[in-house]
Design an enzyme around this catalytic site. Structure first.
Site, PDB file in Angstrom:
ATOM      1  N   GLY A 113     -15.431  40.778 -66.413  1.00  0.00           N
ATOM      2  CA  GLY A 113     -14.076  40.379 -66.052  1.00  0.00           C
ATOM      3  C   GLY A 113     -13.612  39.132 -66.780  1.00  0.00           C
ATOM      4  N   GLY A 122     -18.465  44.714 -63.360  1.00  0.00           N
ATOM      5  CA  GLY A 122     -19.761  45.016 -62.740  1.00  0.00           C
ATOM      6  C   GLY A 122     -20.370  46.331 -63.211  1.00  0.00           C
ATOM      7  N   ARG A 178      -5.287  48.721 -66.340  1.00  0.00           N
ATOM      8  CA  ARG A 178      -5.900  49.763 -65.506  1.00  0.00           C
ATOM      9  C   ARG A 178      -4.915  50.884 -65.184  1.00  0.00           C
ATOM     10  NH1 ARG A 178     -10.138  46.161 -61.892  1.00  0.00           N
ATOM     11  NH2 ARG A 178     -11.801  46.444 -63.417  1.00  0.00           N
ATOM     12  N   LYS A 214     -23.538  32.213 -63.200  1.00  0.00           N
ATOM     13  CA  LYS A 214     -24.756  32.295 -62.394  1.00  0.00           C
ATOM     14  C   LYS A 214     -25.840  33.207 -62.965  1.00  0.00           C
ATOM     15  CE  LYS A 214     -22.517  31.449 -57.987  1.00  0.00           C
ATOM     16  NZ  LYS A 214     -21.913  32.112 -56.835  1.00  0.00           N
TER      17      LYS A 214
HETATM   18  P1  ADP Z   1     -18.043  37.638 -66.492  1.00  0.00           P
HETATM   19  O1  ADP Z   1     -16.955  37.925 -65.485  1.00  0.00           O
HETATM   20  O2  ADP Z   1     -17.543  37.749 -67.922  1.00  0.00           O
HETATM   21  O3  ADP Z   1     -19.284  38.445 -66.248  1.00  0.00           O
HETATM   22  P2  ADP Z   1     -18.985  35.376 -64.960  1.00  0.00           P
HETATM   23  O4  ADP Z   1     -18.192  35.837 -63.796  1.00  0.00           O
HETATM   24  O5  ADP Z   1     -20.464  35.496 -64.880  1.00  0.00           O
HETATM   25  O6  ADP Z   1     -18.453  36.081 -66.307  1.00  0.00           O
HETATM   26  O7  ADP Z   1     -18.687  33.821 -65.222  1.00  0.00           O
HETATM   27  C1  ADP Z   1     -17.417  33.335 -65.560  1.00  0.00           C
HETATM   28  C2  ADP Z   1     -17.228  31.925 -65.066  1.00  0.00           C
HETATM   29  O8  ADP Z   1     -18.241  31.066 -65.543  1.00  0.00           O
HETATM   30  C3  ADP Z   1     -15.924  31.331 -65.550  1.00  0.00           C
HETATM   31  O9  ADP Z   1     -15.082  31.094 -64.448  1.00  0.00           O
HETATM   32  C4  ADP Z   1     -16.317  30.029 -66.236  1.00  0.00           C
HETATM   33  O10 ADP Z   1     -15.453  28.946 -65.963  1.00  0.00           O
HETATM   34  C5  ADP Z   1     -17.689  29.784 -65.639  1.00  0.00           C
HETATM   35  N1  ADP Z   1     -18.500  28.883 -66.502  1.00  0.00           N
HETATM   36  C6  ADP Z   1     -18.848  29.050 -67.781  1.00  0.00           C
HETATM   37  N2  ADP Z   1     -19.538  27.984 -68.237  1.00  0.00           N
HETATM   38  C7  ADP Z   1     -19.625  27.097 -67.220  1.00  0.00           C
HETATM   39  C8  ADP Z   1     -20.198  25.792 -67.061  1.00  0.00           C
HETATM   40  N3  ADP Z   1     -20.828  25.215 -68.054  1.00  0.00           N
HETATM   41  N4  ADP Z   1     -20.074  25.184 -65.845  1.00  0.00           N
HETATM   42  C9  ADP Z   1     -19.415  25.794 -64.837  1.00  0.00           C
HETATM   43  N5  ADP Z   1     -18.862  27.026 -64.921  1.00  0.00           N
HETATM   44  C10 ADP Z   1     -18.960  27.671 -66.098  1.00  0.00           C
HETATM   45 MG    MG Z   2     -16.633  37.193 -63.454  1.00  0.00          MG
END
Ligand code: ADP
Ligand code: MG
Length: 394
Positions: free
Chosen positions: A352, A375, A34, A195
């Protein structure tokens, strides 16, 4: 969007909104991306004899001054990179800030304290923005990653000063426009993460646009549960079972094929090298949890990838922070990197944790474009626009 060429910056005070919200652990900066990325706009303004006032937020202080979140540590870092002294002001509005700003000479740089020490920032407050606007002749937004927020330093300020977009912001928007406004088809989206609740709008939006939607990560668990599979002790969202079902139904009328895991990696605990096994989704042990997609699922996704022209990736497909639950994410993204290299696929990734997973796998430079905006990237995918960008449009 108005760009930097709009104005004459000679001897003018320019308020430059950047994103200095870098990851820090025990006082050490973990990633400099960044900081590196804002240098071109600063240099552009220096070459044109501007007086530069840098503003940013850092972390999540509770709407008041909190030393732990001071931006003071960034002064030295910026001075080093720009090979000139960057000054620091421990406030943002009021007498001290005005005095320091007014003592700036051309080509000098002043960094102000964390914007979020003031409640007016996150409230998009007119009074706060008016005080901020007093400090400058122009406002420039070079923080694409913050432009999904209707905060005073992103939205309200742009309504009060002559304003435009910085080089980094323009670059990010142009790339997203080029690759995603009229993408080459077929399109596949591969969405993971923890989520559904944070990605509902994204999922609804994608099923209208893409030919294939792969759902992995903990999000997939809620979909499996909604289809009455036993998911053991896996993380899932009870309140979103209905949403998962609705998305599955809607995908059919939109001719979007949803691909859920067919096999998964399960374990009792989340830890490096935890005892684990691959099982079919019909036979998930009731004392274990799903932590990654299985090899058959990866193979299936990789086969579909051969037929696609564009891929959009967000969110890791497993708990990539721990080995071997990173395998599914790595396997599929290596295939994407290979196809990108062979010019068979346009690959866009963001989020992220997604970016962290790709860096960890050494794939950061192997995609067509990787957005580090988190985001803002997601919201742009949903709406093809952001509040902070709209105020910079004619
Ligand atoms: P991003 O930041 O790329 O948008 P998210 O914040 O939505 O991704 O999700 C990332 C998190 O999801 C990671 O910390 C990862 O460990 C968790 N994750 C992925 N698969 C699983 C799973 N099967 N059970 C629990 N956590 C999970
Ligand atoms: Mg994330």
């Amino acid at each position: 969007m108005r760009n930097l060429n709009q104005y004459n910056y000679n001897n003018k005070r320019v308020l430059l909104r950047v994103d200095l919200n870098v990851p820090v652990s025990e006082g050490e900066i973990l990633d400099y991306t960044r900081i590196d990325k804002i240098i071109p706009t600063i240099k552009y303004l220096l070459e044109r004899n501007a007086k530069i006032i840098l503003i940013s937020h850092f972390g999540r202080p509770k709407r008041r001054a909190d030393k732990r979140y001071s931006l003071n540590f960034m002064r030295e870092e910026l001075s080093k990179r720009l090979e000139q002294e960057v000054h620091f002001c421990s406030s943002i509005i009021g007498e001290e800030a005005e005095k320091l700003v007014n003592s700036l000479k051309k080509k000098e740089i002043l960094l102000l304290e964390n914007l979020r020490f003031y409640p007016g920032e996150m409230d998009n407050d007119l009074d706060f923005a008016t005080e901020l606007a007093k400090l400058a002749d122009y406002y420039i937004n070079d923080a694409f990653s913050c432009s999904h927020r209707s905060h005073a330093s992103i939205v309200k300020i742009a309504e009060l000063l002559p304003s435009c977009a910085g080089l980094l912001l323009i670059d990010e928007v142009q790339k997203l426009n080029i690759y995603l406004l009229a993408p080459d088809k077929p399109i596949i989206a591969i969405i993971g993460g923890s989520k559904i609740s944070t990605k509902i709008d994204l999922l609804y939006n994608l099923i209208e646009k893409v030919d294939y939607l792969v759902i992995g990560g903990a999000m997939a668990n809620t979909f499996l549960k909604a289809q009455d599979y036993e998911t053991g002790t896996s993380l899932y969202e009870e309140e979103f079972l209905d949403v998962a079902e609705a998305i599955l139904t809607l995908s059919k009328s939109n001719k979007c094929q949803i691909i859920l895991p067919e096999d998964v990696v399960v374990a009792k605990i989340i830890a490096d090298n935890a005892n684990n096994k691959v099982v079919d989704i019909n036979s998930i042990p009731n004392d274990q949890m799903i932590l990654d997609i299985g090899p058959s699922t990866s193979r299936k996704v990789n086969q579909i990838l051969q037929t696609c022209k564009t891929v959009i990736c967000n969110g890791p497909l497993g708990v990539f922070e721990y080995f071997p639950f990173s395998s599914g994410t790595i396997n599929i993204n290596q295939e994407i990197a290979k196809l990108t290299n062979q010019k068979k696929l346009i690959s866009i990734a963001g989020g992220g944790d997604m970016v962290a997973a790709l860096s960890k796998a050494g794939l950061f430079n192997e995609f067509t474009y990787i957005s580090t905006a988190g985001g803002a990237f997601l919201e742009w995918l949903e709406n093809n626009s952001l509040p902070g960008l709209e105020v910079l449009e004619d």
